[in-house]
Design a protein around this motif. Structure first.
Motif, PDB file in Angstrom:
ATOM      1  N   THR A 177       0.842  -1.193   0.000  1.00  0.00           N
ATOM      2  CA  THR A 177       0.000   0.000   0.000  1.00  0.00           C
ATOM      3  C   THR A 177       0.882   1.249   0.000  1.00  0.00           C
ATOM      4  OG1 THR A 177      -1.803  -1.104   1.179  1.00  0.00           O
ATOM      5  CG2 THR A 177      -1.792   1.295   1.214  1.00  0.00           C
ATOM      6  N   ILE A 178       0.704   2.082  -0.986  1.00  0.00           N
ATOM      7  CA  ILE A 178       1.441   3.345  -1.069  1.00  0.00           C
ATOM      8  C   ILE A 178       0.670   4.365  -0.244  1.00  0.00           C
ATOM      9  CG2 ILE A 178       2.292   5.144  -2.627  1.00  0.00           C
ATOM     10  CD1 ILE A 178       2.199   2.929  -4.862  1.00  0.00           C
ATOM     11  N   VAL A 179       1.291   4.868   0.802  1.00  0.00           N
ATOM     12  CA  VAL A 179       0.617   5.744   1.765  1.00  0.00           C
ATOM     13  C   VAL A 179       1.098   7.183   1.585  1.00  0.00           C
ATOM     14  CG1 VAL A 179       0.100   6.166   4.203  1.00  0.00           C
ATOM     15  CG2 VAL A 179       0.536   3.826   3.399  1.00  0.00           C
ATOM     16  N   LEU A 180       0.157   8.091   1.347  1.00  0.00           N
ATOM     17  CA  LEU A 180       0.463   9.518   1.216  1.00  0.00           C
ATOM     18  C   LEU A 180      -0.506  10.298   2.091  1.00  0.00           C
ATOM     19  CD1 LEU A 180       0.941   9.699  -2.658  1.00  0.00           C
ATOM     20  CD2 LEU A 180       2.735   9.701  -0.923  1.00  0.00           C
ATOM     21  N   LYS A 181       0.040  11.196   2.922  1.00  0.00           N
ATOM     22  CA  LYS A 181      -0.772  11.916   3.906  1.00  0.00           C
ATOM     23  C   LYS A 181      -0.648  13.417   3.660  1.00  0.00           C
ATOM     24  CE  LYS A 181       1.732   9.962   7.039  1.00  0.00           C
ATOM     25  NZ  LYS A 181       2.355   9.413   8.264  1.00  0.00           N
ATOM     26  N   PHE A 182      -1.797  14.087   3.674  1.00  0.00           N
ATOM     27  CA  PHE A 182      -1.828  15.510   3.350  1.00  0.00           C
ATOM     28  C   PHE A 182      -2.552  16.299   4.437  1.00  0.00           C
ATOM     29  CE2 PHE A 182      -1.585  13.180  -0.618  1.00  0.00           C
ATOM     30  CZ  PHE A 182      -0.557  13.831  -1.279  1.00  0.00           C
ATOM     31  N   PHE A 183      -1.869  17.319   4.944  1.00  0.00           N
ATOM     32  CA  PHE A 183      -2.497  18.276   5.847  1.00  0.00           C
ATOM     33  C   PHE A 183      -2.796  19.527   5.036  1.00  0.00           C
ATOM     34  CE2 PHE A 183      -1.762  21.783   9.101  1.00  0.00           C
ATOM     35  CZ  PHE A 183      -3.056  21.722   9.599  1.00  0.00           C
ATOM     36  N   LEU A 184      -4.086  19.835   4.867  1.00  0.00           N
ATOM     37  CA  LEU A 184      -4.491  21.029   4.139  1.00  0.00           C
ATOM     38  C   LEU A 184      -4.400  22.205   5.107  1.00  0.00           C
ATOM     39  CD1 LEU A 184      -7.552  19.659   2.123  1.00  0.00           C
ATOM     40  CD2 LEU A 184      -5.105  19.337   1.737  1.00  0.00           C
ATOM     41  N   TYR A 185      -3.375  23.011   4.912  1.00  0.00           N
ATOM     42  CA  TYR A 185      -3.001  24.029   5.903  1.00  0.00           C
ATOM     43  C   TYR A 185      -3.707  25.348   5.603  1.00  0.00           C
ATOM     44  CZ  TYR A 185       0.144  26.647   9.029  1.00  0.00           C
ATOM     45  OH  TYR A 185       0.658  27.430  10.035  1.00  0.00           O
ATOM     46  N   LEU A 186      -4.698  25.628   6.420  1.00  0.00           N
ATOM     47  CA  LEU A 186      -5.570  26.785   6.243  1.00  0.00           C
ATOM     48  C   LEU A 186      -5.252  27.839   7.299  1.00  0.00           C
ATOM     49  CD1 LEU A 186      -8.275  27.512   4.588  1.00  0.00           C
ATOM     50  CD2 LEU A 186      -9.477  26.749   6.646  1.00  0.00           C
ATOM     51  N   SER A 187      -5.317  29.112   6.913  1.00  0.00           N
ATOM     52  CA  SER A 187      -5.131  30.181   7.890  1.00  0.00           C
ATOM     53  C   SER A 187      -6.424  30.407   8.665  1.00  0.00           C
ATOM     54  CB  SER A 187      -4.710  31.484   7.209  1.00  0.00           C
ATOM     55  OG  SER A 187      -5.765  32.014   6.426  1.00  0.00           O
ATOM     56  N   LYS A 188      -6.304  30.956   9.859  1.00  0.00           N
ATOM     57  CA  LYS A 188      -7.480  31.213  10.683  1.00  0.00           C
ATOM     58  C   LYS A 188      -8.388  32.251  10.035  1.00  0.00           C
ATOM     59  CE  LYS A 188      -8.873  31.857  15.488  1.00  0.00           C
ATOM     60  NZ  LYS A 188      -8.438  32.162  16.864  1.00  0.00           N
ATOM     61  N   GLU A 189      -7.802  33.248   9.381  1.00  0.00           N
ATOM     62  CA  GLU A 189      -8.603  34.273   8.715  1.00  0.00           C
ATOM     63  C   GLU A 189      -9.370  33.687   7.531  1.00  0.00           C
ATOM     64  OE1 GLU A 189     -10.471  37.674   7.361  1.00  0.00           O
ATOM     65  OE2 GLU A 189      -9.692  37.105   9.332  1.00  0.00           O
ATOM     66  N   GLU A 190      -8.734  32.817   6.758  1.00  0.00           N
ATOM     67  CA  GLU A 190      -9.430  32.212   5.631  1.00  0.00           C
ATOM     68  C   GLU A 190     -10.569  31.330   6.129  1.00  0.00           C
ATOM     69  OE1 GLU A 190     -10.624  31.175   1.811  1.00  0.00           O
ATOM     70  OE2 GLU A 190      -9.346  32.829   2.504  1.00  0.00           O
ATOM     71  N   GLN A 191     -10.368  30.624   7.243  1.00  0.00           N
ATOM     72  CA  GLN A 191     -11.470  29.840   7.792  1.00  0.00           C
ATOM     73  C   GLN A 191     -12.635  30.746   8.187  1.00  0.00           C
ATOM     74  OE1 GLN A 191     -11.819  28.232  11.819  1.00  0.00           O
ATOM     75  NE2 GLN A 191     -11.831  26.164  10.939  1.00  0.00           N
ATOM     76  N   ARG A 192     -12.325  31.884   8.795  1.00  0.00           N
ATOM     77  CA  ARG A 192     -13.380  32.837   9.178  1.00  0.00           C
ATOM     78  C   ARG A 192     -14.189  33.261   7.962  1.00  0.00           C
ATOM     79  NH1 ARG A 192     -14.498  38.360   9.988  1.00  0.00           N
ATOM     80  NH2 ARG A 192     -12.666  38.954   8.759  1.00  0.00           N
ATOM     81  N   ALA A 238       5.604   6.584   4.467  1.00  0.00           N
ATOM     82  CA  ALA A 238       4.276   7.174   4.685  1.00  0.00           C
ATOM     83  C   ALA A 238       4.468   8.660   5.018  1.00  0.00           C
ATOM     84  CB  ALA A 238       3.541   6.451   5.809  1.00  0.00           C
ATOM     85  N   PRO A 239       4.857   9.453   4.012  1.00  0.00           N
ATOM     86  CA  PRO A 239       5.213  10.857   4.285  1.00  0.00           C
ATOM     87  C   PRO A 239       3.995  11.758   4.449  1.00  0.00           C
ATOM     88  CG  PRO A 239       5.399  10.398   1.949  1.00  0.00           C
ATOM     89  CD  PRO A 239       5.069   9.087   2.610  1.00  0.00           C
ATOM     90  N   TRP A 240       4.204  12.810   5.203  1.00  0.00           N
ATOM     91  CA  TRP A 240       3.241  13.910   5.281  1.00  0.00           C
ATOM     92  C   TRP A 240       3.633  14.991   4.287  1.00  0.00           C
ATOM     93  CZ3 TRP A 240      -1.363  14.643   7.460  1.00  0.00           C
ATOM     94  CH2 TRP A 240      -1.739  13.873   8.556  1.00  0.00           C
TER      95      TRP A 240
END
Length: 293
Positions: A177-192, A238-240
């Motif tokens: 199994t090829i494992v790839l992990k992604f953290f979608l890095y959002l700013s607090k202002e963009e979330q607002r 299994a990189p991030w």
């Protein structure tokens, strides 16, 4: 468009999230970014078809991110050219009563992709070292031996869990199994801004929950725990990847290209060759079909 090196977003050593960008300028117009995504996802779709026939590898894509980081729309846009038989999406929510009767990784084992297929985890096993750290009372639902109240949780509890998760990923990676992990890095202002759009646009109202605002109050806690989890579990097998997510189109392209850059290195993924006997009789089979009445 600027040259994209997806290794720039791969985590290969300790990082501080505050040092990383939530927005990237690709030096391109929106149409150019969308065209590049279309080209990449078509290439991925072709590769997935080949991978399905090859039947040796599977691919696990893990997506994590704060609320409104765009996971759902990213899945729709990046994988929409795939043959439906070749990709399965799992959205992990609060464990149900059956899942709580097993260890915390059990439901994730059940959802692992078959050989030749992709699985996308929309929220993942990492919720068990993120949400449970912000809300440690959730651990009590697991009925673990020796833990009757929050104060019973050992200090090294989540450190051990992260080691268990790393071992889980190493195990499945070593078995194809090829494992790839992604953290979608959002700013607090963009979330607002995105939460406001959910409230202001009627067609998006259904997405809003008061709980979103409650969890937003734990913003810094979540980022601290994300940082710890990424640093503890990003490994070669299994990189991030920390993907800037303030611009949805750029985020989708970067993630799709990161997947392509990894999978295209697997030169052994190819269509199976026909048996020599079938090859030798190709003209016979063609004639038989052409001469059918």
């Amino acid at each position: 468009m600027k040259t994209i090196n997806t290794d720039d977003f791969k985590i290969t050593g300790p990082i501080k999230l505050s040092d990383l960008p939530t927005l990237i300028d690709l030096k391109a117009k929106n149409d150019e970014v969308k065209d590049a995504l279309n080209e990449t996802r078509e290439a991925l779709s072709d590769l997935q078809d080949k991978m399905y026939a090859h039947n040796r590898y599977s691919v696990l894509i893990c997506l994590q991110g704060m609320d409104t980081s765009g996971k759902d729309s990213l899945i729709r846009e990046v994988f929409r050219e795939f043959n439906p038989r070749g990709v399965v999406v799992h959205s992990f929510k609060t464990p149900n009563s059956t899942e709580l009767e097993h260890d915390y990784l059990w439901r994730h084992y059940l959802a692992l992709p078959e050989k030749g297929k992709f699985a996308v985890f929309n929220r993942t096993h990492y919720e068990n070292v993120l949400v449970t750290r912000v809300h440690p009372e959730y651990i009590l639902n697991e009925n673990l031996p020796g833990i009757e109240k929050v104060e019973d949780i050992p200090k090294d509890f989540w450190k051990k869990r992260m080691k268990q998760i790393a071992n889980f990923e190493s195990h499945i990676a070593e078995n194809g199994t090829i494992v790839l992990k992604f953290f979608l890095y959002l700013s607090k202002e963009e979330q607002r801004q995105r939460l406001l759009r959910r409230l202001e646009k009627e067609k998006h109202n259904w997405k809003f929950s008061p709980g979103d605002l409650k969890e937003r109050g734990f913003w810094h806690d979540y980022h601290h725990y994300y940082e710890e989890a990424i640093n503890a579990t990003s490994q070669e097998k299994a990189p991030w990847y920390v993907i800037p997510a303030d611009d949805k189109d750029a985020c989708r392209l970067l993630l799709a290209k990161a997947i392509w850059d990894v999978l295209s290195k697997y030169k052994d993924i190819k269509y199976p060759e026909l048996d020599d006997k079938i090859k030798d009789n190709m003209s016979f089979y063609k004639n038989e079909l052409n001469n059918e009445k």
